[in-house]
Structure formats: structure tokens, C-alpha cells
Write an enzyme that holds these catalytic residues in place. Structure first.
Site, PDB file in Angstrom:
ATOM      1  N   ASP A  40       1.011  -1.402   0.038  1.00  0.00           N
ATOM      2  CA  ASP A  40       0.012  -0.181  -0.259  1.00  0.00           C
ATOM      3  C   ASP A  40       1.293   1.617  -0.397  1.00  0.00           C
ATOM      4  OD1 ASP A  40      -3.460   0.483   1.243  1.00  0.00           O
ATOM      5  OD2 ASP A  40      -1.900   2.056   1.316  1.00  0.00           O
TER       6      ASP A  40
ATOM      7  N   HIS B  96     -11.878  -0.620  -7.136  1.00  0.00           N
ATOM      8  CA  HIS B  96     -11.224  -2.327  -7.587  1.00  0.00           C
ATOM      9  C   HIS B  96     -11.289  -3.062  -6.485  1.00  0.00           C
ATOM     10  CE1 HIS B  96      -8.688  -5.241 -10.610  1.00  0.00           C
ATOM     11  NE2 HIS B  96      -8.469  -5.281  -9.653  1.00  0.00           N
TER      12      HIS B  96
ATOM     13  N   HIS C  34     -10.228  -4.692  -3.943  1.00  0.00           N
ATOM     14  CA  HIS C  34      -8.552  -5.035  -2.919  1.00  0.00           C
ATOM     15  C   HIS C  34      -8.920  -5.665  -2.089  1.00  0.00           C
ATOM     16  CE1 HIS C  34     -10.170  -1.239  -2.975  1.00  0.00           C
ATOM     17  NE2 HIS C  34      -9.047  -1.017  -1.615  1.00  0.00           N
TER      18      HIS C  34
HETATM   19  P1  AMP Z   1      -9.971   1.629   0.018  1.00  0.00           P
HETATM   20  O1  AMP Z   1     -10.057   2.997   1.093  1.00  0.00           O
HETATM   21  O2  AMP Z   1     -10.291   0.086   0.610  1.00  0.00           O
HETATM   22  O3  AMP Z   1     -10.393   1.665  -1.201  1.00  0.00           O
HETATM   23  O4  AMP Z   1      -8.317   1.391  -0.240  1.00  0.00           O
HETATM   24  C1  AMP Z   1      -7.443   2.026  -1.181  1.00  0.00           C
HETATM   25  C2  AMP Z   1      -6.345   1.625  -0.766  1.00  0.00           C
HETATM   26  O5  AMP Z   1      -5.476   1.933  -1.947  1.00  0.00           O
HETATM   27  C3  AMP Z   1      -5.427   2.899   0.451  1.00  0.00           C
HETATM   28  O6  AMP Z   1      -4.898   2.014   1.274  1.00  0.00           O
HETATM   29  C4  AMP Z   1      -4.396   3.573  -0.316  1.00  0.00           C
HETATM   30  O7  AMP Z   1      -2.841   4.011   0.175  1.00  0.00           O
HETATM   31  C5  AMP Z   1      -4.075   2.797  -1.362  1.00  0.00           C
HETATM   32  N1  AMP Z   1      -3.580   3.499  -2.559  1.00  0.00           N
HETATM   33  C6  AMP Z   1      -3.818   4.062  -3.574  1.00  0.00           C
HETATM   34  N2  AMP Z   1      -3.274   4.383  -4.370  1.00  0.00           N
HETATM   35  C7  AMP Z   1      -2.008   3.128  -4.363  1.00  0.00           C
HETATM   36  C8  AMP Z   1      -0.737   2.650  -5.130  1.00  0.00           C
HETATM   37  N3  AMP Z   1      -0.466   3.558  -6.900  1.00  0.00           N
HETATM   38  N4  AMP Z   1      -0.264   1.823  -4.925  1.00  0.00           N
HETATM   39  C9  AMP Z   1      -0.374   1.683  -3.782  1.00  0.00           C
HETATM   40  N5  AMP Z   1      -1.694   1.515  -2.488  1.00  0.00           N
HETATM   41  C10 AMP Z   1      -2.135   2.535  -3.313  1.00  0.00           C
HETATM   42 ZN    ZN Z   2      -9.327  -2.909 -11.956  1.00  0.00          ZN
END
Ligand code: AMP
Ligand code: ZN
Length: 113
Positions: A30, A98, A100
């Protein structure tokens, strides 16, 4: 999917600190870690969230659970304890549309969930 951040990471169009990859799944660090270990596990297939999961997705969804356990061991957080979280939809605070799974550990985690 066009204009999806994690699809672009899965396609290698945007860099990420990858820790695992196969033909269906990808795990990477992350970018804004909320624990000493904070990985994201994604399917390469685009689903906006768990709300779009269908019965035919059961096999790779199950593989995500097993991969989370394996990565927890590799990252040294399996014994101390870890958390796997998938936010889904607005009320959960999901920011990236997406599917995750967050894998968090390496410290005492907060009370939520
Ligand atoms: P959520 O709030 O569950 O949608 O979590 C999204 C997560 O994606 C957050 O913890 C962000 O820090 C992480 N995130 C956003 N952009 C990136 C990126 N380019 N690479 C890695 N993690 C990311
Ligand atoms: Zn996607």
C-alpha cells in the site's frame, strides 16, 4: 478496465511495489501504509467491489484467503496476528473501485472490525 488505477497496476502501466503475482492475483505494498505491514491483494480481473462477486468467482476468491495467509507468514506477521479487510461501497469508505483486500499487521491494530 479503462481509467481504473488497480487495473493499470495489474497491467504494469503504473508502477507498484509488487510482492506476489500470478495469472489471476497480484499483491503489492500500500502506498500509504496504516500498519508496519500493509499489503493490497487484488484480482487482475476487474470487479468494482465484493458487491460484484459471482459464484463463478469463488475459486480465485478462495485463493486470495490462502495467499493472505502465505504473505502474512512471509512478512513475519502470522504469529503476532494480522487482519484482512475488503471495503465495499461508500459506507465502508472504499476509495479505489477495484476489489482489493488489505493485509495489515506488525503492530497492535485498532478496534474497528
Ligand atoms: P480503500 O479505501 O479500501 O479503497 O483502500 C484503497 C487503498 O489503496 C488505500 O489504502 C491507499 O493508500 C491505496 N492506494 C491508492 N493508490 C495506490 C497506489 N498507486 N499504490 C498502492 N496503493 C495505493
Ligand atoms: Zn480495475
Amino acid at each position: 478496465m479503462k481509467d481504473c488505477l488497480f487495473c493499470k497496476i495489474a497491467a504494469g502501466e503504473i508502477p507498484a511495489a509488487k510482492v506476489y503475482e500470478d495469472d489471476e492475483l497480484l499483491a503489492f505494498k500500500d502506498i500509504a501504509p496504516k500498519a508496519p505491514v500493509h499489503l493490497l491483494i487484488i484480482p487482475k480481473k476487474h470487479l468494482a467491489s465484493l458487491a460484484e462477486a459471482a459464484p463463478e468467482d469463488a475459486a480465485w476468491l478462495g485463493r486470495i484467503q490462502v495467499l493472505a495467509r502465505r504473505l502474512a507468514e512471509e512478512q513475519g506477521i502470522a504469529d503476532g496476528g494480522f487482519r484482512v479487510v475488503a471495503n465495499s461501497g461508500a459506507d465502508s469508505g472504499q476509495e479505489v473501485a477495484h476489489l482489493h483486500y488489505h493485509l495489515l499487521g506488525g503492530a497492535k491494530l485498532g478496534d474497528i472490525c
